[in-house]
Scaffold this motif. Structure first.
Motif, mmCIF file in Angstrom:
data_model
loop_
_atom_site.group_PDB
_atom_site.id
_atom_site.type_symbol
_atom_site.label_atom_id
_atom_site.label_comp_id
_atom_site.label_asym_id
_atom_site.label_seq_id
_atom_site.Cartn_x
_atom_site.Cartn_y
_atom_site.Cartn_z
ATOM 1 N N ASN A 35 0.820 -1.211 0.000
ATOM 2 C CA ASN A 35 0.000 0.000 0.000
ATOM 3 C C ASN A 35 0.855 1.264 0.000
ATOM 4 N N TYR A 38 2.277 1.636 -3.501
ATOM 5 C CA TYR A 38 1.217 2.076 -4.418
ATOM 6 C C TYR A 38 0.945 3.574 -4.255
ATOM 7 N N TYR A 41 3.732 5.678 -5.683
ATOM 8 C CA TYR A 41 3.721 5.668 -7.149
ATOM 9 C C TYR A 41 2.611 6.562 -7.683
ATOM 10 N N CYS A 53 8.909 -0.327 -10.863
ATOM 11 C CA CYS A 53 7.499 -0.556 -10.529
ATOM 12 C C CYS A 53 6.657 -0.764 -11.778
ATOM 13 N N PHE A 56 0.793 1.141 -12.292
ATOM 14 C CA PHE A 56 -0.454 0.785 -11.625
ATOM 15 C C PHE A 56 -1.702 1.341 -12.301
#
Length: 75
Positions: A35, A38, A41, A53, A56
Motif C-alpha cells: 500500500n 502504491y 507511485y 514498478c 499501476f
C-alpha cells in the motif's frame, strides 16, 4: 506430496509450502508495504525503484476492461 515424486520435486514442494507459510505469517506487513508503494507511485513522489514498478494506473485500466468483458461474457 506423493511417494513417487523425485527428491528434487519433494524439495521444491517443501520450499513452496514454507514460502506460503511465511507469506501468511507476514501478510499484514506485506500488504502495508504494498500500500505504501502504491501510494508513492500514484502520488508521483520520487523514490528509488520507481523505474522498477509496474504502471499501476495502466494495470487498473486493463483490469477494468477485462472485468467488463467477463461480465458481458465475451472474450
Amino acid at each position: 506430496m506423493f511417494k513417487r515424486d523425485r527428491e528434487n520435486i519433494k524439495y521444491y514442494k517443501r520450499l513452496c509450502v514454507q514460502e506460503l507459510e511465511w507469506c501468511r505469517k507476514n501478510s499484514e506487513v506485506i500488504c502495508n508495504k504494498a500500500n505504501v508503494l502504491y501510494k508513492k507511485y500514484i502520488s508521483k513522489e520520487p523514490f528509488t525503484g520507481r523505474n522498477r514498478c509496474l504502471n499501476f494506473p495502466k494495470l487498473e485500466l486493463e483490469c477494468k476492461k477485462y472485468n467488463s468483458k467477463i461480465k458481458r461474457g465475451t472474450d
